[in-house]
Design a protein around this motif. Structure first.
Motif, PDB file in Angstrom:
ATOM      1  N   GLU A   5       0.812  -1.214   0.000  1.00 21.14           N
ATOM      2  CA  GLU A   5       0.000   0.000   0.000  1.00 21.14           C
ATOM      3  C   GLU A   5       0.848   1.268   0.000  1.00 21.14           C
ATOM      4  O   GLU A   5       0.369   2.328  -0.381  1.00 21.14           O
ATOM      5  N   TYR A   6       2.101   1.163   0.431  1.00 16.14           N
ATOM      6  CA  TYR A   6       2.961   2.346   0.520  1.00 16.14           C
ATOM      7  C   TYR A   6       3.315   2.844  -0.878  1.00 16.14           C
ATOM      8  O   TYR A   6       3.723   2.089  -1.738  1.00 16.14           O
ATOM      9  N   MET A   7       3.153   4.118  -1.096  1.00 13.72           N
ATOM     10  CA  MET A   7       3.424   4.810  -2.355  1.00 13.72           C
ATOM     11  C   MET A   7       2.694   4.155  -3.526  1.00 13.72           C
ATOM     12  O   MET A   7       3.256   3.894  -4.586  1.00 13.72           O
ATOM     13  N   ASN A   8       1.407   3.921  -3.285  1.00 13.33           N
ATOM     14  CA  ASN A   8       0.558   3.433  -4.365  1.00 13.33           C
ATOM     15  C   ASN A   8       0.272   4.593  -5.327  1.00 13.33           C
ATOM     16  O   ASN A   8       0.721   5.722  -5.114  1.00 13.33           O
ATOM     17  N   ASP A   9      -0.466   4.324  -6.378  1.00  6.87           N
ATOM     18  CA  ASP A   9      -0.718   5.353  -7.399  1.00  6.87           C
ATOM     19  C   ASP A   9      -1.419   6.582  -6.828  1.00  6.87           C
ATOM     20  O   ASP A   9      -1.108   7.710  -7.219  1.00  6.87           O
ATOM     21  N   ALA A  10      -2.349   6.383  -5.917  1.00  7.54           N
ATOM     22  CA  ALA A  10      -3.070   7.519  -5.331  1.00  7.54           C
ATOM     23  C   ALA A  10      -2.122   8.388  -4.497  1.00  7.54           C
ATOM     24  O   ALA A  10      -2.188   9.626  -4.559  1.00  7.54           O
ATOM     25  N   GLN A  11      -1.238   7.772  -3.739  1.00  3.33           N
ATOM     26  CA  GLN A  11      -0.288   8.533  -2.930  1.00  3.33           C
ATOM     27  C   GLN A  11       0.706   9.269  -3.827  1.00  3.33           C
ATOM     28  O   GLN A  11       1.042  10.433  -3.581  1.00  3.33           O
ATOM     29  N   LEU A  12       1.186   8.597  -4.853  1.00  2.36           N
ATOM     30  CA  LEU A  12       2.108   9.256  -5.781  1.00  2.36           C
ATOM     31  C   LEU A  12       1.438  10.446  -6.459  1.00  2.36           C
ATOM     32  O   LEU A  12       2.057  11.505  -6.611  1.00  2.36           O
ATOM     33  N   ALA A  13       0.184  10.292  -6.843  1.00  2.00           N
ATOM     34  CA  ALA A  13      -0.548  11.395  -7.473  1.00  2.00           C
ATOM     35  C   ALA A  13      -0.726  12.551  -6.491  1.00  2.00           C
ATOM     36  O   ALA A  13      -0.587  13.728  -6.870  1.00  2.00           O
ATOM     37  N   ALA A  76      12.406  15.399  -6.907  1.00  2.00           N
ATOM     38  CA  ALA A  76      11.327  14.598  -6.321  1.00  2.00           C
ATOM     39  C   ALA A  76      10.292  14.234  -7.381  1.00  2.00           C
ATOM     40  O   ALA A  76       9.802  13.095  -7.417  1.00  2.00           O
ATOM     41  N   LEU A  77       9.964  15.171  -8.273  1.00  2.00           N
ATOM     42  CA  LEU A  77       9.017  14.872  -9.349  1.00  2.00           C
ATOM     43  C   LEU A  77       9.581  13.804 -10.286  1.00  2.00           C
ATOM     44  O   LEU A  77       8.841  12.929 -10.754  1.00  2.00           O
ATOM     45  N   GLU A  78      10.870  13.868 -10.528  1.00  2.00           N
ATOM     46  CA  GLU A  78      11.515  12.843 -11.358  1.00  2.00           C
ATOM     47  C   GLU A  78      11.445  11.474 -10.683  1.00  2.00           C
ATOM     48  O   GLU A  78      11.192  10.461 -11.333  1.00  2.00           O
ATOM     49  N   SER A  79      11.668  11.434  -9.376  1.00  2.00           N
ATOM     50  CA  SER A  79      11.589  10.146  -8.666  1.00  2.00           C
ATOM     51  C   SER A  79      10.159   9.604  -8.657  1.00  2.00           C
ATOM     52  O   SER A  79       9.959   8.390  -8.662  1.00  2.00           O
ATOM     53  N   ILE A  80       9.170  10.485  -8.673  1.00  2.00           N
ATOM     54  CA  ILE A  80       7.780  10.033  -8.792  1.00  2.00           C
ATOM     55  C   ILE A  80       7.574   9.387 -10.158  1.00  2.00           C
ATOM     56  O   ILE A  80       6.955   8.323 -10.266  1.00  2.00           O
ATOM     57  N   ARG A  81       8.109  10.022 -11.200  1.00  2.00           N
ATOM     58  CA  ARG A  81       7.975   9.455 -12.544  1.00  2.00           C
ATOM     59  C   ARG A  81       8.578   8.056 -12.633  1.00  2.00           C
ATOM     60  O   ARG A  81       8.087   7.202 -13.346  1.00  2.00           O
ATOM     61  N   HIS A  82       9.666   7.837 -11.881  1.00  2.00           N
ATOM     62  CA  HIS A  82      10.339   6.532 -11.911  1.00  2.00           C
ATOM     63  C   HIS A  82       9.831   5.579 -10.830  1.00  2.00           C
ATOM     64  O   HIS A  82      10.401   4.505 -10.648  1.00  2.00           O
TER      65      HIS A  82
END
Length: 125
Positions: A5-13, A76-82
């Motif tokens: 559940e950690y850093m799922n798509d909803a959290q990343l968004a 941080a935005l780049e790490s979200i993309r990856h």
């Protein structure tokens, strides 16, 4: 929460949106600083001139800090993309939602950050 559940798509968004908002705020502050730096007038009085120079120095320092923050936000935005966002760069452990809420640009978990700060403190002394 479980690792699944950690850093799922909803959290990343959520964090992506938060970082984009923070990025927009930083860019607006940078624009304001640039305007102040470009519109300063030179004063004849030495006291006024000193005050103007002090304000200029503070604006330049603030601009430098904002520039560093902008680089951290972009990273941080780049790490979200990856899909690497939210994990400690040193240990690979989750940084934790509360820490990321407080500092969305965090790259170290609290234990790694404490260790880094202790090492830096030793070298400063």
């Amino acid at each position: 929460m479980s690792e699944d559940e950690y850093m799922n798509d909803a959290q990343l968004a959520f964090f992506r949106q938060r970082l984009l908002e923070q990025r927009a705020e930083v860019l607006e502050r940078e624009r304001e600083i640039r305007e102040r730096l470009n519109h300063r007038e030179s004063a004849a009085d030495p006291v006024d001139r000193a005050a103007t120079e002090e304000e200029r120095w503070l604006d330049l320092r603030l601009r430098d800090r904002e520039s560093k923050l902008l680089r951290k936000i972009d990273s941080a935005l780049e790490s979200i993309r990856h899909k690497e966002y939210g994990y400690c760069e040193q240990t690979g452990e989750p940084i934790g939602i509360p820490r990321l809420l407080a500092r969305p640009t965090a790259t170290l978990c609290i234990d790694a950050k404490d260790t880094t700060e202790q090492i830096q403190a030793q070298y400063r002394d």
